[in-house]
Enzyme design. Structure first.
Site, short mmCIF file in Angstrom:
data_model
loop_
_atom_site.label_atom_id
_atom_site.label_comp_id
_atom_site.label_asym_id
_atom_site.label_seq_id
_atom_site.Cartn_x
_atom_site.Cartn_y
_atom_site.Cartn_z
N HIS A 44 39.17 38.96 30.31
CA HIS A 44 38.67 38.57 31.62
C HIS A 44 38.16 39.79 32.41
O HIS A 44 38.49 40.93 32.10
CB HIS A 44 39.75 37.83 32.40
CG HIS A 44 40.00 36.46 31.88
ND1 HIS A 44 40.86 35.56 32.50
CD2 HIS A 44 39.52 35.79 30.79
CE1 HIS A 44 40.88 34.42 31.81
NE2 HIS A 44 40.09 34.55 30.78
N GLU A 100 38.82 40.97 35.37
CA GLU A 100 39.82 41.82 36.04
C GLU A 100 40.42 42.83 35.07
O GLU A 100 40.58 44.01 35.39
CB GLU A 100 40.93 40.97 36.66
CG GLU A 100 40.46 40.02 37.74
CD GLU A 100 40.09 38.63 37.23
OE1 GLU A 100 40.26 37.66 37.98
OE2 GLU A 100 39.60 38.51 36.08
N CYS A 140 43.42 34.24 37.19
CA CYS A 140 44.38 33.39 36.49
C CYS A 140 45.71 34.13 36.38
O CYS A 140 45.85 35.27 36.81
CB CYS A 140 43.85 33.04 35.10
SG CYS A 140 43.79 34.47 33.98
N CYS A 159 45.51 37.51 34.52
CA CYS A 159 44.85 38.56 35.32
C CYS A 159 45.73 38.97 36.49
O CYS A 159 45.72 40.14 36.90
CB CYS A 159 43.49 38.08 35.80
SG CYS A 159 42.30 37.93 34.45
#
Length: 201
Positions: A97, A99, A123, A126
């Site tokens: 992801h 991040e 999420c 992250c």
């Protein structure tokens, strides 16, 4: 002569306009969120492109990232779909992801006490990265998955660890990047017109 007078008038007006600070510049938060959105354009994901921008307390960008496959995992050989009878054939188990990539791509010793601008609320995975890396604040644009378990869990962890988060409403709903803008005529000075110089700088 009349045409020259009009040109002179236009030049005077242009000189007045270009001798003062521009008022429609990007403010810091819009700038950082725009960087996150621009970074997202690097993502190969056909459905969701997400970018992240990490900023320190001095308003310096110390990391950017977008969602994509791990280094060495060829994009053309990895699955990009979300639905399949076999979870091994979906992107969920493979994709990194935005991040995570932003933290891993940092250009400083650490990201402690930094803020992260991200297109989507993080999420649970992250959120763990954000917490463990010492980021103090999450500024997100969209919270469209608010009620999904992984995002409920994310808020629980962020709350417990004291990481602040807030939704950002941009001052500008759209920012256009025009590569030709640098070539746009800005007008000549009065002196240039009087000297017969009609080139534009």
């Amino acid at each position: 002569m009349e045409k020259f007078a009009e040109s002179l008038k236009d030049c005077k007006l242009n000189k007045e306009l270009t001798s003062k600070k521009r008022n429609d510049y990007l403010e810091w938060p819009d700038y950082f969120m725009a960087i996150a959105f621009l970074s997202a354009q690097r993502s190969k994901d056909p459905r969701t492109q997400v970018g992240a921008c990490i900023v320190n307390e001095e308003k310096k960008i110390v990391g950017i990232g977008y969602n994509g496959m791990p280094v060495g995992c060829h994009d053309d050989k990895m699955p990009w779909g979300r639905e399949s009878d076999n979870v091994l054939n979906t992107k969920q188990l493979y994709v990194c992801h935005a991040e995570l990539n932003a933290v891993l791509n940092k250009n400083s010793a650490d990201v402690k006490n930094c803020s992260i601008y991200v297109a989507l609320f993080p999420c649970n995975e992250c959120a763990k990265v954000v917490i463990q890396s010492g980021i103090k604040e999450v500024i997100y644009y969209s919270d469209k998955y608010h009620d999904k378990p992984e995002f409920v869990a994310s808020r629980r962890m962020l709350d417990m660890s004291g990481v602040k988060y807030r939704q950002y409403i941009p001052k500008k709903q759209q920012i256009t990047i025009d590569f030709t803008a640098i070539e746009v005529m800005t007008g000549n000075s009065v002196e240039e017109v009087l000297n017969g110089d009609h080139t534009h700088k």
